[in-house]
Scaffold this motif. Structure first.
Motif, short mmCIF file in Angstrom:
data_model
loop_
_atom_site.label_atom_id
_atom_site.label_comp_id
_atom_site.label_asym_id
_atom_site.label_seq_id
_atom_site.Cartn_x
_atom_site.Cartn_y
_atom_site.Cartn_z
N ILE A 1 0.57 1.96 9.06
CA ILE A 1 1.05 3.31 9.07
C ILE A 1 0.87 4.30 7.88
O ILE A 1 1.27 3.77 6.82
CB ILE A 1 2.67 3.37 9.67
CG1 ILE A 1 2.77 2.34 10.81
CG2 ILE A 1 2.93 4.85 10.04
CD1 ILE A 1 3.65 1.36 10.33
N THR A 2 -0.29 4.97 8.11
CA THR A 2 -0.48 5.88 6.76
C THR A 2 -0.04 7.40 7.00
O THR A 2 -0.31 7.98 8.01
CB THR A 2 -1.97 5.72 6.57
OG1 THR A 2 -2.20 4.34 6.38
CG2 THR A 2 -2.23 6.43 5.41
N THR A 3 0.46 7.76 6.01
CA THR A 3 0.84 9.25 6.01
C THR A 3 -0.40 10.39 6.00
O THR A 3 -1.35 9.85 5.21
CB THR A 3 1.94 9.56 4.89
OG1 THR A 3 2.93 8.82 5.26
CG2 THR A 3 2.36 11.32 4.83
N PHE A 4 -0.42 11.25 6.65
CA PHE A 4 -1.53 12.39 6.61
C PHE A 4 -1.86 12.62 4.98
O PHE A 4 -0.99 12.82 4.31
CB PHE A 4 -1.24 13.62 7.16
CG PHE A 4 -1.02 13.68 8.69
CD1 PHE A 4 -1.26 12.71 9.42
CD2 PHE A 4 0.17 14.60 9.42
CE1 PHE A 4 -0.85 12.78 10.67
CE2 PHE A 4 0.14 14.63 10.53
CZ PHE A 4 -0.20 13.75 11.27
N ARG A 5 -2.96 12.35 4.79
CA ARG A 5 -3.45 12.36 3.24
C ARG A 5 -4.74 13.10 3.07
O ARG A 5 -5.68 13.06 3.85
CB ARG A 5 -3.33 11.18 2.53
CG ARG A 5 -4.34 9.91 3.27
CD ARG A 5 -4.03 8.76 2.65
NE ARG A 5 -4.90 7.69 2.96
CZ ARG A 5 -4.84 6.49 2.82
NH1 ARG A 5 -3.68 5.96 1.86
NH2 ARG A 5 -5.83 5.52 3.08
N ALA A 6 -5.09 13.45 2.02
CA ALA A 6 -6.44 13.36 1.15
C ALA A 6 -6.54 12.94 -0.03
O ALA A 6 -5.44 12.62 -0.80
CB ALA A 6 -6.50 15.06 0.96
N LYS B 1 -9.40 4.71 -9.17
CA LYS B 1 -8.58 4.71 -8.05
C LYS B 1 -8.31 6.14 -7.47
O LYS B 1 -8.10 7.12 -8.29
CB LYS B 1 -7.21 3.88 -8.35
CG LYS B 1 -7.51 2.46 -8.78
CD LYS B 1 -6.06 1.89 -9.03
CE LYS B 1 -6.49 0.40 -9.10
NZ LYS B 1 -5.16 -0.33 -9.39
N PRO B 2 -8.05 6.26 -6.21
CA PRO B 2 -7.77 7.78 -5.73
C PRO B 2 -6.34 8.21 -6.21
O PRO B 2 -5.34 7.66 -6.34
CB PRO B 2 -8.04 7.66 -4.26
CG PRO B 2 -7.40 6.27 -4.08
CD PRO B 2 -8.06 5.43 -5.22
N VAL B 3 -6.35 9.55 -6.46
CA VAL B 3 -5.00 10.21 -6.54
C VAL B 3 -4.73 10.67 -5.06
O VAL B 3 -5.56 11.41 -4.41
CB VAL B 3 -5.31 11.34 -7.44
CG1 VAL B 3 -3.94 12.18 -7.60
CG2 VAL B 3 -5.34 10.76 -8.89
N VAL B 4 -3.55 10.12 -4.56
CA VAL B 4 -3.15 10.40 -3.24
C VAL B 4 -2.28 11.74 -2.89
O VAL B 4 -1.29 11.96 -3.67
CB VAL B 4 -2.45 9.28 -2.48
CG1 VAL B 4 -2.01 9.61 -1.22
CG2 VAL B 4 -3.38 7.98 -2.43
N GLU B 5 -2.86 12.82 -2.35
CA GLU B 5 -2.03 13.78 -2.07
C GLU B 5 -1.58 13.75 -0.39
O GLU B 5 -2.70 13.77 0.50
CB GLU B 5 -2.75 15.15 -2.24
CG GLU B 5 -3.31 15.21 -3.97
CD GLU B 5 -3.90 16.27 -4.26
OE1 GLU B 5 -4.16 17.22 -3.46
OE2 GLU B 5 -4.22 16.65 -5.33
N GLY C 1 0.85 -1.22 -0.10
CA GLY C 1 0.00 -0.02 -0.06
C GLY C 1 0.73 1.15 0.08
O GLY C 1 0.27 2.31 0.05
N GLN C 2 2.18 1.18 -0.27
CA GLN C 2 2.92 2.22 0.01
C GLN C 2 2.58 3.36 -1.11
O GLN C 2 2.69 4.71 -0.61
CB GLN C 2 4.36 2.09 -0.29
CG GLN C 2 5.42 3.13 0.04
CD GLN C 2 6.86 2.73 -0.02
OE1 GLN C 2 7.25 1.86 -0.55
NE2 GLN C 2 7.75 3.31 0.64
N ARG C 3 2.27 3.06 -2.35
CA ARG C 3 1.95 4.31 -3.28
C ARG C 3 0.73 4.94 -2.79
O ARG C 3 0.45 6.09 -3.41
CB ARG C 3 1.86 3.62 -4.62
CG ARG C 3 0.55 2.65 -4.93
CD ARG C 3 0.84 2.04 -6.17
NE ARG C 3 -0.38 1.05 -6.34
CZ ARG C 3 -1.32 1.15 -7.38
NH1 ARG C 3 -1.37 2.33 -7.93
NH2 ARG C 3 -2.32 0.54 -7.67
N THR D 1 -6.26 18.31 8.79
CA THR D 1 -6.56 18.17 7.55
C THR D 1 -6.90 16.55 7.01
O THR D 1 -7.76 16.38 6.33
CB THR D 1 -5.37 18.47 6.50
OG1 THR D 1 -5.22 20.22 6.64
CG2 THR D 1 -5.68 18.39 5.01
N ASP D 2 -5.89 15.74 7.62
CA ASP D 2 -6.29 14.22 7.58
C ASP D 2 -7.68 13.79 8.07
O ASP D 2 -8.32 13.03 7.38
CB ASP D 2 -5.14 13.49 8.12
CG ASP D 2 -4.99 11.88 7.95
OD1 ASP D 2 -4.70 11.27 6.86
OD2 ASP D 2 -5.71 11.28 9.03
#
Length: 473
Positions: A102-107, A116-120, A85-87, A127-128
């Motif tokens: 462990i997931t980076t803060f994202r939108a 499929k989502p575009v991860v920012e 799931g790294q991408r 914000t997350d």
């Protein structure tokens, strides 16, 4: 942020200083990054639910560290690391028997033509949390020193049993249309009541579900069906017409079983049966689909209504829908068989002969217990006399099965001779004749019970003579 003065019992194992979650928090914060516990674990802590044996779920962590940094930090510490799931910003690992994601803060934002989502990535926890599905899931607990972050009043909504989205529901559902289906699950699982704005947004945006993969829809539907009581969630799918996007058969069952006598409609009956059944996936799916063939088979005659062969039509429709939803073959085949057999109890209204019991057990196979359970749950009538009559019929059937089991090998009925014996006796090679001979011997076994090998050879010889096949003297 709010300090935690009292730790809910559900969180105590995770907040122990030796727990994998706290160890990971020290790894991340020691490198200068934030670490928060998020997801269902935080939400369920406010429900005062105790952790049951075997119920420990994955631990969801969010951080401002980017995925490559997370990987670099956890590799020396974790027992195992995976990067599938790294991408999408997620690094998975295992430590001391616990799985952590462990997931980076994202939108996440879906484009209209993309599945499929575009991860920012973002740099702050609020914000997350604002991009999460519902306010009750938009709470976070800072680690290692527990501190609650709840910018959207998720704890208040949970106490009020209210389902809202952190941002406007239109924004949330455009971000990820699957959230509309997930709303049905939380309505069922947690007893939450959707805000009118949320319901209106589902009605307005339900067509967006077409960009979500069948597999994700399937998994969310299965989770809904396995809730203790899926009823409210299923009604939400029907009344918002969201089910029309992936399960159009649901609202097609909105027809009265008997318009003349205004009996309850097929959909209401179906949801009642689902609620009656135990939370086992193939049983719940079979309950959902068991009457799906009624709309196509309804006919009127003699002042009444009938649904002749709706189990046959329904089995075919069930297979088509479950394959479209990408259910595994074994699950699909089991559910189709249960739908096909769900009326079998009514075939033997005059009583259970040995022959009838054998055929019933043979046809049910490994699904015997599930079939009996489904048929008992299919009785939703308010007529107590009819309900008692059906239960007596099921009791009689199960008693007869138990009696025959004591007398013969009931659960593994097979022809008294095997294919090799038939071929050697008839002097033929594998082919149609062998299959027909075995079918003949199996029918005899079902009709009469155990048959000796010598008797089986005599029957086979007579069968062969009728077809002009030479047999040994």
């Amino acid at each position: 942020m709010v300090g935690m003065t009292a730790i809910p019992p559900r969180l105590q194992p995770l907040l122990d200083e030796k727990s994998p979650a706290q160890q990971l928090a020290r790894v991340l914060t020691g490198a200068g990054y934030d670490c928060y516990l998020v997801g269902g674990t935080v939400r369920d802590a406010f429900l005062d639910r105790e952790v049951r044996p075997g119920e420990e779920a994955d631990v969801d962590i969010t951080t401002d560290a980017r995925p490559d940094v997370v990987e670099r930090l956890v590799r020396p510490w974790a027992d195992a690391v995976w990067l599938q799931g790294q991408r999408f910003g997620t690094v998975g690992c295992r430590k001391d028997g616990r799985t952590l994601e462990i997931t980076t803060f994202r939108a996440e934002v879906y484009h209209p033509d993309s599945r499929k989502p575009v991860v920012e990535f973002s740099d702050d926890i609020e914000t997350d949390l604002s991009r999460r599905d519902f306010t009750v899931n938009a709470m976070a607990l800072r680690l290692p020193e527990p501190e609650l972050v709840d910018p959207f009043d998720g704890a208040v909504d949970l106490a009020a049993r209210r389902l809202r989205t952190p941002l406007a529901p239109e924004v949330s559902f455009v971000d990820d249309p699957l959230r509309m289906l997930r709303a049905a699950r939380f309505i069922a699982q947690l007893g939450l009541v959707p805000e009118p704005e949320l319901t209106d947004a589902v009605v307005q945006l339900r067509h967006r579900l077409e960009i979500v993969s069948a597999e994700r829809i399937r998994d969310e539907l299965s989770k809904l069906l396995l809730a203790d009581d899926p009823g409210a969630g299923l009604w939400f799918l029907a009344e918002t017409a969201l089910s029309d996007e992936f399960l159009p058969e649901l609202n097609q069952m909105r027809l009265e079983q008997d318009p003349i006598h205004t009996h309850k409609d097929v959909l209401a009956h179906t949801i009642a049966v689902v609620r009656n059944t135990r939370p086992q996936l193939i049983v719940r799916l079979a309950a959902l689909f068991h009457d799906v063939g009624k709309p196509k088979t309804r006919s009127f005659a003699g002042g009444g209504v009938s649904f002749h062969h709706h189990e046959v039509v329904g089995a075919r429709m069930t297979e088509e829908r479950m394959r479209a939803l990408r259910y595994p073959n074994d699950v699909t085949e089991a559910v189709v068989q249960l739908v096909y057999l769900h009326l079998r109890i009514h075939t033997y209204a005059m009583g259970w002969t040995d022959k009838a019991v054998r055929r019933y057990v043979r046809d049910a196979g490994d699904l015997l217990d599930e079939l009996n359970h489904l048929q008992r749950c299919d009785c939703t009538t308010r007529n107590q006399n009819r309900a008692r009559a059906l239960q007596r019929r099921m009791d009689e059937l199960e008693r007869r099965i138990a009696e025959l089991r004591e007398q013969e090998e009931l659960d593994a009925i097979r022809p008294p001779l095997d294919g090799r014996q038939v071929m050697e006796y008839l002097g033929v090679k594998p082919g149609r004749i062998v299959g027909e001979a075995l079918d003949f011997l199996l029918e005899a076994r079902l009709d009469e019970g155990p048959i000796s090998e010598a008797d089986a050879y005599e029957r086979l010889a007579a069968w062969a003579r009728e077809r002009g096949i030479k047999t040994p003297q």
